[in-house]
Design a protein around this motif. Structure first.
Motif, mmCIF file in Angstrom:
data_model
loop_
_atom_site.group_PDB
_atom_site.id
_atom_site.type_symbol
_atom_site.label_atom_id
_atom_site.label_comp_id
_atom_site.label_asym_id
_atom_site.label_seq_id
_atom_site.Cartn_x
_atom_site.Cartn_y
_atom_site.Cartn_z
ATOM 1 N N ILE A 188 0.835 -1.207 0.000
ATOM 2 C CA ILE A 188 0.000 0.000 0.000
ATOM 3 C C ILE A 188 0.866 1.252 0.000
ATOM 4 O O ILE A 188 0.629 2.182 -0.780
ATOM 5 N N ILE A 189 1.877 1.283 0.877
ATOM 6 C CA ILE A 189 2.756 2.458 0.903
ATOM 7 C C ILE A 189 3.582 2.509 -0.377
ATOM 8 O O ILE A 189 3.939 3.585 -0.869
ATOM 9 N N GLY A 190 3.885 1.336 -0.944
ATOM 10 C CA GLY A 190 4.644 1.302 -2.192
ATOM 11 C C GLY A 190 3.857 1.913 -3.342
ATOM 12 O O GLY A 190 4.337 2.824 -4.020
ATOM 13 N N GLN A 191 2.646 1.421 -3.562
ATOM 14 C CA GLN A 191 1.851 1.919 -4.686
ATOM 15 C C GLN A 191 1.310 3.323 -4.441
ATOM 16 O O GLN A 191 1.388 4.193 -5.306
ATOM 17 N N SER A 192 0.746 3.555 -3.239
ATOM 18 C CA SER A 192 0.133 4.856 -2.959
ATOM 19 C C SER A 192 1.158 5.923 -2.613
ATOM 20 O O SER A 192 0.952 7.097 -2.905
ATOM 21 N N GLY A 193 2.261 5.497 -1.978
ATOM 22 C CA GLY A 193 3.257 6.472 -1.549
ATOM 23 C C GLY A 193 4.382 6.677 -2.532
ATOM 24 O O GLY A 193 4.845 7.802 -2.733
ATOM 25 N N LEU A 194 4.815 5.586 -3.188
ATOM 26 C CA LEU A 194 6.000 5.673 -4.037
ATOM 27 C C LEU A 194 5.720 5.361 -5.496
ATOM 28 O O LEU A 194 6.613 5.502 -6.341
ATOM 29 N N GLY A 195 4.505 4.887 -5.817
ATOM 30 C CA GLY A 195 4.224 4.530 -7.202
ATOM 31 C C GLY A 195 5.018 3.323 -7.647
ATOM 32 O O GLY A 195 5.409 3.205 -8.807
ATOM 33 N N HIS A 196 5.250 2.393 -6.724
ATOM 34 C CA HIS A 196 6.065 1.216 -7.021
ATOM 35 C C HIS A 196 5.445 0.004 -6.348
ATOM 36 O O HIS A 196 4.994 0.067 -5.207
ATOM 37 N N SER A 197 5.395 -1.108 -7.072
ATOM 38 C CA SER A 197 4.870 -2.353 -6.507
ATOM 39 C C SER A 197 6.013 -3.195 -5.968
ATOM 40 O O SER A 197 6.924 -3.572 -6.701
ATOM 41 N N PHE A 198 5.976 -3.464 -4.669
ATOM 42 C CA PHE A 198 7.000 -4.284 -4.027
ATOM 43 C C PHE A 198 6.645 -5.766 -4.040
ATOM 44 O O PHE A 198 7.507 -6.616 -4.100
ATOM 45 N N ASP A 199 5.335 -6.055 -3.914
ATOM 46 C CA ASP A 199 4.939 -7.425 -3.589
ATOM 47 C C ASP A 199 3.575 -7.721 -4.221
ATOM 48 O O ASP A 199 2.584 -7.070 -3.894
ATOM 49 N N PRO A 200 3.474 -8.710 -5.126
ATOM 50 C CA PRO A 200 2.173 -9.044 -5.726
ATOM 51 C C PRO A 200 1.241 -9.785 -4.763
ATOM 52 O O PRO A 200 0.100 -10.063 -5.104
ATOM 53 N N LEU A 201 1.732 -10.115 -3.580
ATOM 54 C CA LEU A 201 0.928 -10.778 -2.543
ATOM 55 C C LEU A 201 0.404 -12.140 -3.002
ATOM 56 O O LEU A 201 -0.737 -12.510 -2.726
ATOM 57 N N VAL A 202 1.248 -12.896 -3.678
ATOM 58 C CA VAL A 202 0.834 -14.231 -4.101
ATOM 59 C C VAL A 202 1.770 -15.315 -3.577
ATOM 60 O O VAL A 202 1.329 -16.399 -3.197
ATOM 61 N N ALA A 203 3.072 -15.053 -3.548
ATOM 62 C CA ALA A 203 4.035 -16.072 -3.133
ATOM 63 C C ALA A 203 3.921 -16.343 -1.638
ATOM 64 O O ALA A 203 3.654 -15.442 -0.850
ATOM 65 N N ASP A 204 4.146 -17.594 -1.262
ATOM 66 C CA ASP A 204 4.070 -17.975 0.143
ATOM 67 C C ASP A 204 5.404 -17.813 0.851
ATOM 68 O O ASP A 204 5.494 -17.934 2.063
#
Length: 547
Positions: A188-204
């Motif tokens: 959330i802070i990555g996309q909303s704050g920095l315009g960057h995706s850190f984690d697709p939230l899929v890998a375990d």
């Protein structure tokens, strides 16, 4: 804790003289705080401070509060006397009344440490520099901007729901929820704050960057002994030389912090340089990026480029804001969300009542509840307020007096000599430890049930004593986000994040306690682990599909 630090020979005599002077002043010269009651010193070297900073300091701070009340004397390093404070009137003087004159500011060693670890961002600056940074940043944390960013929050939390759903579809599973909260907060802070995706939230698998950031605060507590070196940092030569000295230190905690800081800096620099190049190439390029240029850093960069020369921030300041956003924005909110899930698991009746409200809201407004309607859901709001009151993520915050001043008290305290003190003289240079949790749970203000988690208290008028105390917080009569020029600039961002994540999770899943113990460690930001003192945040809950 013993440690070795190879100071240059030229500096060593000054260090020795400085330490001897501190010992003489603190042990042989009377302090203005000597008449203030407080616990006896545990050590001539560290006083009471190590007890206050222990990973399990809950019992010690509770005893300090119950025995000595809203103002007490503490013994610090080398015999220095500090104040432990949570009197509401004193806090008004510290955070509001005297802010324009900078009578009280962040403690210099704290800002020095933040500067070393994060760079010259909001947590590391003071005075005119801090005010300039804050003026530049304020618009991107407005409610209007958050309304525009709400769809991004929902997109990310839906990915979280899908990830957890895939794990529990076959039945209840034991899941480390603080890890998922950390990953979600970072995205959330990555996309909303920095315009960057850190984690697709899929890998375990564990994400190294997320794990490193989650370890930042616990590791910082472990290297608290480095405060003894901070007054001499400016005399230790250029940055490259100081860095070389750090590599020589044998402590694992110091090397772990070095690794975390290096990782944060490299990621921030890479994102910053890429975003700056995109903006310079034209706004059309931003439309194909994460967040389409509406993120905090894109807006900040454009505003900085068009600002008057005297208002511009240096690239190093902008870069430091990124590390500050990531560390402060991720850890506090993710741990607060984890705390809510823990409390809901302990109180299934509250969880059921909240789920009913959220499901009804989804049926009324659809999958993505509009910003204003989400923020107005009464029981969700009550749960967030009560959790942030009783369990403020940041428990203690230090301040220093820059001039001789006086602290007024809401309730007089009886001095060591038996006299009643309605105010306390505070000499220039004095350190004050403000206890945010203590003022949020002050029974004289909140009533005898102040230490109970009762969301329902926010569904009825608050006690008159709360209004009369005039607690100077910017949020809901509590000091969780403090006030004044150093108040939490992102507190509305944090509220939206908490409510979005809780709405999606609690309406979809049921959370129960597992057989793994949850211990909340006392630290700069409180965090859950499986044992006292563990630097690895963990919180295992049994998770199943909602009934």
């Amino acid at each position: 804790m013993a440690f070795s630090f190879p100071l240059p020979l030229a500096v060593a005599p000054f260090v020795i003289v400085y330490v001897l002077w501190l010992v003489f002043r603190n042990f042989f010269i009377r302090s203005a705080f000597d008449n203030v009651p407080g616990p006896p010193s545990s050590s001539w070297l560290a006083g009471n401070i190590l007890k206050l900073l222990d990973h399990d300091a809950w019992a010690y701070t509770d005893d300090l509060i119950q025995t000595y009340g809203p103002v007490a004397k503490l013994h610090s390093f080398l015999g220095a006397r500090w104040l432990h404070v949570y009197d509401p009137r004193a806090l008004h003087a510290i955070f509001v009344k005297d802010q324009e004159k900078d009578v009280f500011t962040r403690e210099p060693l704290t800002t020095t440490g933040a500067n070393i670890l994060l760079g010259p961002g909001l947590l590391a600056t003071a005075g005119a520099v801090h005010k300039k940074q804050r003026r530049m940043l304020q618009p991107v944390f407005s409610v209007a901007h958050l309304r525009n960013m709400t769809p991004t929050f929902y997109d990310i939390t839906r990915k979280l729901r899908i990830a957890i759903e895939s794990r529990v579809r076959g039945g209840p599973q034991k899941i480390d929820m603080v890890s998922w909260m950390g990953r979600t907060a970072l995205e959330i802070i990555g996309q909303s704050g920095l315009g960057h995706s850190f984690d697709p939230l899929v890998a375990d698998t564990k994400d190294e960057y997320t794990e490193a950031i989650k370890s930042f605060i616990p590791t910082a507590v472990e290297i608290e002994f480095m405060r003894l070196v901070l007054p001499f940092v400016d005399y230790l030569g250029p940055a490259w030389f100081r860095r070389w000295l750090v590599t020589l230190m044998p402590q694992k905690s110091v090397q772990r912090m070095k690794h975390i800081v290096d990782m944060m800096y490299e990621w921030s620099k890479e994102i910053f340089e890429a975003k700056k190049a995109l903006i310079e190439s034209g706004d059309n390029a931003m439309l194909h990026q994460v967040g389409e240029g509406r993120d905090v850093m894109s807006i900040l960069l454009r505003a900085n480029m068009s600002a008057a020369e005297e208002d511009k921030l240096e690239d190093e300041e902008l870069l430091a804001q990124m590390s500050t956003f990531i560390m402060a924005g991720m850890d506090t909110t993710s741990n607060a969300m984890s705390r809510v899930l823990h409390l809901l698991a302990e109180n299934p009746d509250v969880q059921d009542k909240l789920r009913s409200e959220l499901v009804n809201a989804r049926e009324t407004y659809g999958e993505d509840i509009p910003f204003d309607d989400l923020m107005a859901l009464p029981y969700l709001d009550a749960i967030c307020r009560e959790t942030l009151r009783l369990h403020a993520p940041v428990t203690l915050t230090p301040r220093v007096a820059n001039v001789d001043t006086v602290l007024p008290l809401m309730e007089p305290v009886r001095g060591v000599d038996g006299t009643l003190l309605s105010e306390i003289a505070v000499p220039k240079g004095s350190i004050l430890f403000v206890n945010l949790r203590a003022v949020n749970t002050y029974k004289a203000v909140w009533g005898e049930d102040a230490l109970e988690w009762k969301p329902e208290r926010w569904l009825n008028p608050l006690p008159r004593s709360v209004e009369e105390a005039r607690i100077p917080g910017i949020y809901s009569h509590v000091m969780t986000f403090i006030n004044g020029s150093h108040s939490c600039i992102g507190f509305k961002f944090s509220q939206l994040e908490m409510k979005t994540v809780l709405y999606v999770l609690v309406s979809s899943f049921k959370f129960e306690l597992s057989d793994t113990k949850i211990h909340w460690n006392f630290a700069g930001v409180t965090y859950p682990a499986t044992s006292k003192g563990s630097v690895k945040p963990e919180m295992w809950l049994n998770v199943s599909l909602a009934p």
